[in-house]
Scaffold this motif. Structure first.
Motif, PDB file in Angstrom:
ATOM      1  N   MET A 242       0.820  -1.222   0.000  1.00 39.66           N
ATOM      2  CA  MET A 242       0.000   0.000   0.000  1.00 39.66           C
ATOM      3  C   MET A 242       0.853   1.270   0.000  1.00 39.66           C
ATOM      4  O   MET A 242       0.452   2.308  -0.530  1.00 39.66           O
ATOM      5  CB  MET A 242      -0.914   0.016   1.234  1.00 39.66           C
ATOM      6  CG  MET A 242      -2.190  -0.785   1.083  1.00 39.66           C
ATOM      7  SD  MET A 242      -3.124  -0.293  -0.379  1.00 39.66           S
ATOM      8  CE  MET A 242      -3.649   1.349   0.125  1.00 39.66           C
ATOM      9  N   SER A 243       2.036   1.180   0.607  1.00 39.49           N
ATOM     10  CA  SER A 243       2.876   2.383   0.732  1.00 39.49           C
ATOM     11  C   SER A 243       3.300   2.879  -0.645  1.00 39.49           C
ATOM     12  O   SER A 243       3.476   4.072  -0.859  1.00 39.49           O
ATOM     13  CB  SER A 243       4.100   2.107   1.606  1.00 39.49           C
ATOM     14  OG  SER A 243       4.980   1.219   0.950  1.00 39.49           O
ATOM     15  N   ARG A 244       3.460   1.945  -1.580  1.00 37.09           N
ATOM     16  CA  ARG A 244       3.863   2.356  -2.931  1.00 37.09           C
ATOM     17  C   ARG A 244       2.839   3.318  -3.525  1.00 37.09           C
ATOM     18  O   ARG A 244       3.189   4.347  -4.105  1.00 37.09           O
ATOM     19  CB  ARG A 244       3.997   1.115  -3.813  1.00 37.09           C
ATOM     20  CG  ARG A 244       4.306   1.459  -5.243  1.00 37.09           C
ATOM     21  CD  ARG A 244       4.591   0.231  -6.086  1.00 37.09           C
ATOM     22  NE  ARG A 244       5.717   0.482  -6.939  1.00 37.09           N
ATOM     23  CZ  ARG A 244       6.525  -0.431  -7.412  1.00 37.09           C
ATOM     24  NH1 ARG A 244       6.363  -1.681  -7.080  1.00 37.09           N
ATOM     25  NH2 ARG A 244       7.516  -0.112  -8.192  1.00 37.09           N
ATOM     26  N   TRP A 245       1.563   2.997  -3.330  1.00 33.92           N
ATOM     27  CA  TRP A 245       0.502   3.848  -3.890  1.00 33.92           C
ATOM     28  C   TRP A 245       0.368   5.132  -3.087  1.00 33.92           C
ATOM     29  O   TRP A 245       0.212   6.221  -3.653  1.00 33.92           O
ATOM     30  CB  TRP A 245      -0.820   3.070  -3.904  1.00 33.92           C
ATOM     31  CG  TRP A 245      -0.719   1.861  -4.770  1.00 33.92           C
ATOM     32  CD1 TRP A 245      -0.590   0.556  -4.367  1.00 33.92           C
ATOM     33  CD2 TRP A 245      -0.654   1.833  -6.200  1.00 33.92           C
ATOM     34  NE1 TRP A 245      -0.453  -0.280  -5.452  1.00 33.92           N
ATOM     35  CE2 TRP A 245      -0.504   0.482  -6.591  1.00 33.92           C
ATOM     36  CE3 TRP A 245      -0.709   2.810  -7.186  1.00 33.92           C
ATOM     37  CZ2 TRP A 245      -0.407   0.079  -7.921  1.00 33.92           C
ATOM     38  CZ3 TRP A 245      -0.616   2.412  -8.518  1.00 33.92           C
ATOM     39  CH2 TRP A 245      -0.473   1.072  -8.863  1.00 33.92           C
ATOM     40  N   ALA A 246       0.445   5.002  -1.756  1.00 35.19           N
ATOM     41  CA  ALA A 246       0.287   6.193  -0.903  1.00 35.19           C
ATOM     42  C   ALA A 246       1.399   7.208  -1.189  1.00 35.19           C
ATOM     43  O   ALA A 246       1.131   8.412  -1.328  1.00 35.19           O
ATOM     44  CB  ALA A 246       0.317   5.776   0.569  1.00 35.19           C
ATOM     45  N   PHE A 247       2.635   6.732  -1.291  1.00 36.38           N
ATOM     46  CA  PHE A 247       3.748   7.664  -1.523  1.00 36.38           C
ATOM     47  C   PHE A 247       3.759   8.173  -2.965  1.00 36.38           C
ATOM     48  O   PHE A 247       4.185   9.293  -3.223  1.00 36.38           O
ATOM     49  CB  PHE A 247       5.092   7.026  -1.127  1.00 36.38           C
ATOM     50  CG  PHE A 247       5.348   7.080   0.352  1.00 36.38           C
ATOM     51  CD1 PHE A 247       6.128   8.081   0.894  1.00 36.38           C
ATOM     52  CD2 PHE A 247       4.772   6.152   1.209  1.00 36.38           C
ATOM     53  CE1 PHE A 247       6.341   8.160   2.266  1.00 36.38           C
ATOM     54  CE2 PHE A 247       4.981   6.214   2.582  1.00 36.38           C
ATOM     55  CZ  PHE A 247       5.765   7.225   3.116  1.00 36.38           C
ATOM     56  N   GLY A 248       3.260   7.368  -3.882  1.00 36.50           N
ATOM     57  CA  GLY A 248       3.133   7.825  -5.267  1.00 36.50           C
ATOM     58  C   GLY A 248       2.113   8.950  -5.360  1.00 36.50           C
ATOM     59  O   GLY A 248       2.334   9.978  -6.006  1.00 36.50           O
TER      60      GLY A 248
END
Ligand SMILES: NC(=O)c1ccc[n+]([C@@H]2O[C@H](COP(=O)([O-])OP(=O)(O)OC[C@H]3O[C@@H](n4cnc5c(N)ncnc54)[C@H](OP(=O)(O)O)[C@@H]3O)[C@@H](O)[C@H]2O)c1
Length: 279
Positions: A242-248
């Motif tokens: 999920m962090s990949r999408w949140a930070f993107g």
């Protein structure tokens, strides 16, 4: 192409603790031959014994260019090649940018950024000369952070070194593509290692309790994700999906991200300088 770790030579900086140690355990279980580097040699030798022995233990301070060169030299002398170099050694600092001293700036840059660059520069000539093995001459793995994509307050210097590691990895991947050297950056979220304690000691600050819902991963989870990118090289690893999408998303909406990241200011207790207990 899927690579077989059995017999693969992997050099790991910062292997005495945390993510590096967990990765060593994961890869040893898959039959890799390891060069384990850190400053605390006794912890590396203890890890080697736990893994059944036969791995190379190297005392190295990555803030020192000579030590980075020695790591590669020792690995070549022992194993003849390096299939994957994992630049993992790193330290944190809990300090606003305005309050960071010049010495602290230089230390963070020396360990996290120059340490990464010096290990890579030492390893590249060897990797370029190596025979192809399962489709690749070599691989560089850089353990950066999710904070490479979006910084938080009071860790700005640390975040800057992690963003710089990402930039380094992106350039290197394209520069070395024709040489069949893979480059992977790794972007963990908070991970249960010695990292916070080391950062607290370096900064004489205390980190407050993590907020509810804040992700903290087990280093073994991060190690498993890194190991899968060694088996099948890819550009980036985000062990917490999920962090990949949140930070993107945060890079697309910086104003909203400011609101979300502002809560991190409350994480560092300004009244706890000099080693009071964690709240
Ligand atoms: N834990 C997290 O929340 C988190 C999140 C995102 C990214 N990361 C990144 O993950 C990487 C590994 O951190 P970790 O969480 O596993 O922390 P850790 O448990 O504190 O381990 C850090 C490792 O780096 C080594 N190290 C520190 N300074 C060094 C130096 N000057 N020369 C050589 N080795 C040095 C330490 O060994 P010695 O002390 O024996 O030298 C240790 O083995 C770091 O790059 C960090 O930025 C961590």
């Amino acid at each position: 192409m899927r690579r077989d770790c059995n017999g693969m030579v992997v050099a790991i900086t910062g292997a005495s603790a945390g993510i590096g140690r967990a990765l060593a355990i994961e890869l040893a279980g898959r039959g890799a031959r390891l060069a384990l580097a850190a400053r605390r040699l006794e912890l590396l030798e203890q890890l080697d014994r736990e893994l059944g022995g036969g791995h190379l233990c190297i005392r190295a301070d990555v803030a020192t260019e000579q030590d980075c060169g020695y790591l590669v030299h020792a690995c070549q002398a022992r194993f003849g090649r390096i299939d994957t170099l994992v630049c993992n050694a790193g330290i944190g600092l809990l300090r606003s940018i305005g309050d960071t001293t010049a010495e602290e700036w230089r230390l963070l840059l020396a360990v996290n950024l120059a340490g990464t660059a010096d290990c890579i520069r030492a390893a590249l000539p060897l990797m370029r000369r190596q025979e192809l093995r399962q489709g690749w001459r070599g691989q560089v793995v850089i353990v950066s952070s999710c904070l490479a994509r979006r910084a938080v307050p009071d860790m700005g210097v640390y975040c800057a070194t992690k963003a710089a590691q990402l930039a380094l990895g992106e350039s290197l991947r394209l520069e070395e593509r024709a040489n069949r050297i893979a480059v992977t950056t790794v972007h963990p979220v908070g991970t249960a290692t010695e990292f916070d304690g080391a950062a607290e000691r370096l900064s004489a600050q205390r980190i407050g309790r993590r907020s509810a819902g804040e992700a903290v991963q087990d280093p073994a989870v991060v190690a498993a994700a890194v190991s899968s990118a060694i088996i099948r090289p890819r550009p980036e690893v985000w062990p917490h999906r999920m962090s990949r999408w949140a930070f993107g998303l945060a890079t697309l909406m910086p104003g909203l991200a400011d609101l979300a990241m502002a809560r991190f200011r409350r994480r560092i207790d300004p009244g706890a300088q000099g080693g009071n207990t964690v709240e």
